[in-house]
Scaffold this motif. Structure first.
Motif, PDB file in Angstrom:
ATOM      1  N   ILE A 136      26.074  75.491  41.312  1.00 40.55           N
ATOM      2  CA  ILE A 136      25.937  74.039  40.900  1.00 40.55           C
ATOM      3  C   ILE A 136      27.185  73.328  41.437  1.00 40.55           C
ATOM      4  O   ILE A 136      28.275  73.776  41.260  1.00 40.55           O
ATOM      5  N   VAL A 137      26.692  72.333  42.361  1.00 43.49           N
ATOM      6  CA  VAL A 137      27.881  71.515  42.443  1.00 43.49           C
ATOM      7  C   VAL A 137      27.660  70.106  42.145  1.00 43.49           C
ATOM      8  O   VAL A 137      26.865  69.448  42.031  1.00 43.49           O
ATOM      9  N   SER A 138      29.090  69.478  41.887  1.00 45.49           N
ATOM     10  CA  SER A 138      28.956  68.169  41.542  1.00 45.49           C
ATOM     11  C   SER A 138      30.152  67.310  41.968  1.00 45.49           C
ATOM     12  O   SER A 138      31.063  68.035  43.083  1.00 45.49           O
ATOM     13  N   ALA A 139      30.493  66.070  41.503  1.00 48.83           N
ATOM     14  CA  ALA A 139      31.491  65.419  42.051  1.00 48.83           C
ATOM     15  C   ALA A 139      32.524  64.726  41.055  1.00 48.83           C
ATOM     16  O   ALA A 139      33.320  63.694  41.268  1.00 48.83           O
ATOM     17  N   ASN A 140      32.574  65.382  40.046  1.00 45.46           N
ATOM     18  CA  ASN A 140      33.395  64.544  38.963  1.00 45.46           C
ATOM     19  C   ASN A 140      33.947  65.830  37.870  1.00 45.46           C
ATOM     20  O   ASN A 140      33.091  66.940  37.400  1.00 45.46           O
ATOM     21  N   ILE A 141      35.345  65.969  37.735  1.00 44.86           N
ATOM     22  CA  ILE A 141      35.941  66.958  37.065  1.00 44.86           C
ATOM     23  C   ILE A 141      35.214  67.005  35.621  1.00 44.86           C
ATOM     24  O   ILE A 141      35.244  68.082  35.041  1.00 44.86           O
ATOM     25  N   GLY A 142      34.823  65.883  34.652  1.00 43.13           N
ATOM     26  CA  GLY A 142      34.238  65.995  33.492  1.00 43.13           C
ATOM     27  C   GLY A 142      32.921  66.553  33.423  1.00 43.13           C
ATOM     28  O   GLY A 142      32.565  67.615  32.901  1.00 43.13           O
ATOM     29  N   CYS A 143      32.185  66.369  34.725  1.00 41.10           N
ATOM     30  CA  CYS A 143      30.777  66.855  34.413  1.00 41.10           C
ATOM     31  C   CYS A 143      31.062  68.467  34.977  1.00 41.10           C
ATOM     32  O   CYS A 143      30.347  69.240  34.485  1.00 41.10           O
ATOM     33  N   LEU A 144      31.705  68.722  35.812  1.00 37.96           N
ATOM     34  CA  LEU A 144      32.021  70.200  36.240  1.00 37.96           C
ATOM     35  C   LEU A 144      32.553  70.998  34.972  1.00 37.96           C
ATOM     36  O   LEU A 144      31.706  72.348  34.670  1.00 37.96           O
ATOM     37  N   THR A 145      33.436  70.509  34.337  1.00 32.65           N
ATOM     38  CA  THR A 145      33.784  71.417  32.968  1.00 32.65           C
ATOM     39  C   THR A 145      32.531  71.321  31.989  1.00 32.65           C
ATOM     40  O   THR A 145      32.487  72.299  31.638  1.00 32.65           O
ATOM     41  N   HIS A 146      32.033  70.341  31.557  1.00 34.32           N
ATOM     42  CA  HIS A 146      30.998  70.136  30.932  1.00 34.32           C
ATOM     43  C   HIS A 146      29.975  71.067  31.249  1.00 34.32           C
ATOM     44  O   HIS A 146      29.333  71.894  30.290  1.00 34.32           O
ATOM     45  N   LEU A 147      29.400  71.084  32.366  1.00 37.99           N
ATOM     46  CA  LEU A 147      28.208  71.951  32.439  1.00 37.99           C
ATOM     47  C   LEU A 147      28.473  73.317  32.749  1.00 37.99           C
ATOM     48  O   LEU A 147      28.010  74.292  32.213  1.00 37.99           O
TER      49      LEU A 147
END
Length: 413
Positions: free
Chosen positions: A380-391
């Protein structure tokens, strides 16, 4: 929507802005269909339309209560409602104004419960200060296996950043290093520097810059947030005058704030012009990389075989209104990238929201992961540190910043 603002706010800059926003709302209710908290709770007051009415009542003179504050606290500030709204209501700006006034009024009535005050004080004093946050995180990482689950979800495993490129290039861009990201995921900024270096661009960092101001601003310490913004402008300005092409933002949560510096400091005569220039120069990484798609395609075509699920953060797709650019870059590089069902909905991270509203936050995370994992991705890839850690806290499937995928493929090429 008709308004009759109270005297305490009517003739202020905030009052005039709020009045214009309120008058643009036609009470159509389209926003409720895409509001994550309304979908979970089914309460009109936990949707944008209801919150707009609560703010309107307070601005017209009705005293705010703890209940008013609770409904505003539950808002993720995902701004999905702004994307949906046919009238262009700037809900995010109205919410910032409303939250600040409600906070002040509730404080005069005794304020939040002590536990909430302490929690919010720790967040706004520790997270923006790297010299406090970094050692605290390292200590937590060393004790990771002894932490309760509620804390373990917030403490990612230690990561290595790899080397920072040292080559000089004629083309130079400035990087916002940030506050929590360098400690939590140091490879993101290093990977960005390596990718841009391979494309002939040098990424530079201003050592005295720090938190973009978002953390304090959304915890209603707006004066502290403005101080963070001014410090960054002072740190960046010599490099701006030296001719950097852009300010590159690798965390979309920071990006939506920095792009708003011009508005936030518009009433500050010492910083208004500089702040506007900073906003104009600020680019999310996904706005920078498309100009290099042909080069990336030539270097990487066929080298990335992973099946990738893309989670667009709310701060990117709703806050900055950027859609399709990351997917375009990844597809140019030969990545099989998929959007999941309900990709417009928030994952529940929302800055400090996952700490302050954990029950709602984890419901949204689990819903998002169920959709993301439907296609059985390798990553899974994203673009925000909060989303990355949370997911990542809810799955064994690797969750990375999309630039790390490009970087790893370039290193292997």
């Amino acid at each position: 929507m008709q308004t009759n603002l109270a005297d305490f706010i009517k003739h202020t800059r905030e009052g005039q802005e709020a009045d214009a926003i309120l008058r643009s709302c036609v009470h159509c209710g389209f926003c409720t269909a895409t509001c994550p908290t309304y979908q979970l709770l089914g309460d009109e007051l936990d949707g944008p339309r209801g919150r707009i009415y609560l703010i309107k009542q307070v601005l017209e003179g009705q005293p705010a209560t703890r209940k008013t504050q609770l409904h505003l606290d539950r808002c993720l500030t995902c701004r999905n409602c702004e994307t949906t709204c046919p009238s262009g209501v700037e809900y995010g700006r109205l919410l910032d104004i409303g939250r600040n006034i409600v906070e002040q009024q509730v404080d005069q009535q005794g304020g939040r419960p002590l536990a909430q005050r302490l929690q919010r004080a720790v967040l706004k004093e520790v997270l923006p200060r790297r010299w406090l946050f970094s050692p605290a995180l390292k200590t937590a990482q060393m004790l990771r296996w002894f932490l309760p689950e509620s804390l373990l979800n917030k403490v990612p495993a230690r990561q290595k950043s790899g080397r920072w490129p040292r080559r000089e290039h004629a083309r130079k861009m400035l990087l916002l290093d940030g506050c929590v990201q360098p400690a939590m995921a140091p490879n993101i900024n290093a990977a960005t520097a390596r990718v841009l270096d391979a494309l002939g661009v040098q990424l530079v960092v201003a050592p005295k810059a720090g938190c973009c101001g978002a953390i304090r601003f959304h915890l209603n310490d707006q004066d502290g947030a403005l101080a963070d913004m001014r410090r960054n402008i002072d740190a960046w300005w010599p490099l701006v005058e030296a001719g950097v092409e852009a300010i590159v933002l690798t965390a979309s949560g920071c990006g939506v704030t920095v792009k708003d510096y011009g508005h936030s400091l518009a009433a500050d005569p010492a910083y208004a012009v500089k702040a506007q220039r900073i906003s104009e120069l600020s680019k999310d990484l996904s706005e920078v990389l498309p100009q290099f798609e042909a080069q990336l395609a030539q270097k990487l075509k066929g080298r990335i075989s992973k099946r990738v699920a893309w989670h667009p953060p709310c701060t990117l797709q709703h806050g900055q209104q950027i859609r399709g650019k990351v997917e375009g870059v990844l597809r140019a590089a030969g990545v099989d990238v998929k959007l999941c069902a309900d990709s417009h909905l928030c994952c529940g991270s929302a800055g400090t929201y996952s700490v302050l509203q954990p029950e709602l936050s984890y419901q949204l995370r689990d819903n998002k992961l169920a959709n993301l994992l439907e296609s059985k991705p390798d990553m899974i890839v994203s673009a925000n540190i909060g989303c990355l850690t949370h997911l990542q806290s809810g799955t064994e499937t690797p969750v990375k910043h999309w630039i790390e995928l490009i970087d790893s493929a370039l290193l292997a090429a």
